[in-house]
Scaffold this active site. Structure first.
Site, PDB file in Angstrom:
ATOM      1  N   LYS A  11      49.685 -22.860   6.573  1.00 11.05           N
ATOM      2  CA  LYS A  11      50.328 -23.125   7.998  1.00 11.05           C
ATOM      3  C   LYS A  11      50.698 -24.197   8.577  1.00 11.05           C
ATOM      4  O   LYS A  11      50.033 -25.312   8.048  1.00 11.05           O
ATOM      5  CB  LYS A  11      49.341 -22.009   8.956  1.00 11.05           C
ATOM      6  CG  LYS A  11      49.365 -20.596   8.692  1.00 11.05           C
ATOM      7  CD  LYS A  11      48.286 -20.037   9.774  1.00 11.05           C
ATOM      8  CE  LYS A  11      48.256 -18.301   9.568  1.00 11.05           C
ATOM      9  NZ  LYS A  11      47.571 -17.881  10.466  1.00 11.05           N
ATOM     10  N   TYR A  51      54.917 -10.749  10.585  1.00 14.70           N
ATOM     11  CA  TYR A  51      53.845 -10.391  11.457  1.00 14.70           C
ATOM     12  C   TYR A  51      54.165  -9.044  12.222  1.00 14.70           C
ATOM     13  O   TYR A  51      53.658  -8.905  13.385  1.00 14.70           O
ATOM     14  CB  TYR A  51      53.395 -11.439  12.544  1.00 14.70           C
ATOM     15  CG  TYR A  51      52.394 -12.588  11.877  1.00 14.70           C
ATOM     16  CD1 TYR A  51      51.419 -12.379  11.380  1.00 14.70           C
ATOM     17  CD2 TYR A  51      52.880 -13.792  12.043  1.00 14.70           C
ATOM     18  CE1 TYR A  51      50.508 -13.037  10.703  1.00 14.70           C
ATOM     19  CE2 TYR A  51      52.186 -14.809  11.346  1.00 14.70           C
ATOM     20  CZ  TYR A  51      50.920 -14.649  10.833  1.00 14.70           C
ATOM     21  OH  TYR A  51      50.077 -15.364  10.251  1.00 14.70           O
ATOM     22  N   ASN A 123      44.312 -21.128  12.474  1.00 15.80           N
ATOM     23  CA  ASN A 123      43.058 -21.070  11.255  1.00 15.80           C
ATOM     24  C   ASN A 123      43.539 -21.330   9.880  1.00 15.80           C
ATOM     25  O   ASN A 123      43.300 -21.185   8.801  1.00 15.80           O
ATOM     26  CB  ASN A 123      43.009 -19.630  11.334  1.00 15.80           C
ATOM     27  CG  ASN A 123      43.984 -18.571  11.219  1.00 15.80           C
ATOM     28  OD1 ASN A 123      45.030 -18.701  11.086  1.00 15.80           O
ATOM     29  ND2 ASN A 123      43.428 -17.438  11.481  1.00 15.80           N
ATOM     30  N   HIS A 126      47.063 -18.210   5.961  1.00 13.59           N
ATOM     31  CA  HIS A 126      47.253 -16.669   6.019  1.00 13.59           C
ATOM     32  C   HIS A 126      46.941 -16.222   4.447  1.00 13.59           C
ATOM     33  O   HIS A 126      47.505 -17.173   3.442  1.00 13.59           O
ATOM     34  CB  HIS A 126      48.721 -16.359   6.281  1.00 13.59           C
ATOM     35  CG  HIS A 126      49.097 -15.234   5.874  1.00 13.59           C
ATOM     36  ND1 HIS A 126      48.714 -13.909   6.679  1.00 13.59           N
ATOM     37  CD2 HIS A 126      49.636 -14.616   4.641  1.00 13.59           C
ATOM     38  CE1 HIS A 126      49.167 -12.842   6.063  1.00 13.59           C
ATOM     39  NE2 HIS A 126      49.583 -13.172   4.990  1.00 13.59           N
ATOM     40  N   GLU A 137      54.448  -8.479   1.713  1.00 15.58           N
ATOM     41  CA  GLU A 137      54.779 -10.029   1.984  1.00 15.58           C
ATOM     42  C   GLU A 137      55.290 -10.791   0.860  1.00 15.58           C
ATOM     43  O   GLU A 137      56.204 -11.657   1.147  1.00 15.58           O
ATOM     44  CB  GLU A 137      53.417 -10.500   2.478  1.00 15.58           C
ATOM     45  CG  GLU A 137      52.744 -10.031   3.755  1.00 15.58           C
ATOM     46  CD  GLU A 137      51.099 -10.342   4.168  1.00 15.58           C
ATOM     47  OE1 GLU A 137      50.610 -11.105   3.210  1.00 15.58           O
ATOM     48  OE2 GLU A 137      50.738  -9.809   4.846  1.00 15.58           O
TER      49      GLU A 137
HETATM   50  N1  UDP Z   1      45.688 -14.174  16.028  1.00 14.93           N
HETATM   51  C1  UDP Z   1      45.205 -14.901  17.020  1.00 14.93           C
HETATM   52  N2  UDP Z   1      44.230 -14.175  17.840  1.00 14.93           N
HETATM   53  C2  UDP Z   1      43.897 -13.004  17.629  1.00 14.93           C
HETATM   54  C3  UDP Z   1      44.017 -12.232  16.348  1.00 14.93           C
HETATM   55  C4  UDP Z   1      44.918 -12.929  15.567  1.00 14.93           C
HETATM   56  O1  UDP Z   1      45.634 -15.894  17.243  1.00 14.93           O
HETATM   57  O2  UDP Z   1      43.298 -12.252  18.484  1.00 14.93           O
HETATM   58  C5  UDP Z   1      46.259 -14.925  15.022  1.00 14.93           C
HETATM   59  C6  UDP Z   1      45.686 -15.590  13.856  1.00 14.93           C
HETATM   60  O3  UDP Z   1      46.499 -17.055  13.544  1.00 14.93           O
HETATM   61  C7  UDP Z   1      45.821 -14.803  12.654  1.00 14.93           C
HETATM   62  C8  UDP Z   1      47.102 -14.204  12.788  1.00 14.93           C
HETATM   63  O4  UDP Z   1      47.330 -14.063  14.337  1.00 14.93           O
HETATM   64  O5  UDP Z   1      45.815 -15.562  11.401  1.00 14.93           O
HETATM   65  C9  UDP Z   1      47.414 -12.889  12.119  1.00 14.93           C
HETATM   66  O6  UDP Z   1      46.254 -11.886  12.706  1.00 14.93           O
HETATM   67  P1  UDP Z   1      45.629 -11.065  11.659  1.00 14.93           P
HETATM   68  O7  UDP Z   1      44.624 -10.103  12.388  1.00 14.93           O
HETATM   69  O8  UDP Z   1      46.358 -10.458  10.674  1.00 14.93           O
HETATM   70  O9  UDP Z   1      44.313 -11.884  10.844  1.00 14.93           O
HETATM   71  P2  UDP Z   1      44.527 -12.645   9.614  1.00 14.93           P
HETATM   72  O10 UDP Z   1      44.808 -11.578   8.537  1.00 14.93           O
HETATM   73  O11 UDP Z   1      45.385 -13.923   9.602  1.00 14.93           O
HETATM   74  O12 UDP Z   1      42.850 -12.788   9.063  1.00 14.93           O
HETATM   75 MG    MG Z   2      46.669 -10.138   8.501  1.00 14.41          MG
END
Ligand code: UDP
Ligand code: MG
Length: 168
Positions: A11, A51, A123, A126, A137
């Site tokens: 990212k 997303y 974080n 992805h 994806e």
């Molecule tokens: N995210 C966030 N707050 C939340 C949940 C998600 O900022 O409460 C952001 C975070 O950058 C995350 C992305 O949205 O990586 C996608 O969310 P997902 O639940 O798919 O998590 P991931 O699969 O990336 O672990």
């Molecule tokens: Mg996810």
């Protein structure tokens, strides 16, 4: 165990902080093969499609600003496809939990992630969550030409006399 492919995005925060090399080194522990890689300038439409399942979440707009690079004045993302046995879960484990404060400190997100004052999880990486997400994806970010040994069906398309391979 089946061969899987999984999408990884380094990212914009990671690119900006020169963490790409560290993250790829960490991912090497999964003993997988990189079968596609591309630097991508992420347009809003691609970000929103990627997303789409999170549309309606309170952090959605900020998440789009994050992944398109607006938060970091860095509009680049490194997209990769990793391939191998159990690739999806192996990469997710190395990434750690979504919330970097809850992630194992030795995981990629635990080591390099942070929560901004606005509350979005920066974080750094992805990774696809399951086989269905991975397929959707990878097809969104890559053409069959980009992926070595693609595991999803491909068909030939002729347009203006030019043959290309597209996802079937
Ligand atoms: N995210 C966030 N707050 C939340 C949940 C998600 O900022 O409460 C952001 C975070 O950058 C995350 C992305 O949205 O990586 C996608 O969310 P997902 O639940 O798919 O998590 P991931 O699969 O990336 O672990
Ligand atoms: Mg996810």
């Amino acid at each position: 165990m089946a061969i899987e492919q999984t999408l990884v995005l380094i990212k914009p925060d990671a690119i900006k902080k020169s963490l790409t090399g560290h993250i790829l080194t960490h991912l090497a522990r999964a003993d997988l093969e990189i079968v596609a890689a591309r630097m991508v300038r992420v347009e809003k439409t691609l970000a929103e499609e990627h997303y789409i399942a999170l549309k309606g979440q309170p952090f959605f707009e900020e998440l789009i600003d994050y992944i398109t690079g607006r938060l970091h004045a860095c509009t680049k993302v490194l997209a990769l496809v990793y391939s191998g046995e159990n690739a999806i879960q192996k990469v997710r484990v190395l990434c750690g939990a979504t919330n970097p404060e809850e992630a194992d400190p030795t995981s990629i997100r635990g080591a390099y992630g942070r929560i901004t004052t606005k509350g979005v999880f920066e974080n750094v990486i992805h990774a696809s969550a399951d086989p269905r997400d991975a397929e959707r994806e990878i097809k969104l970010w890559f053409t069959p030409e980009d992926v070595l040994d693609p595991i999803y069906p491909v068909k030939e398309q002729v347009w203006n006399g030019i043959k290309t391979r597209v996802w079937a």
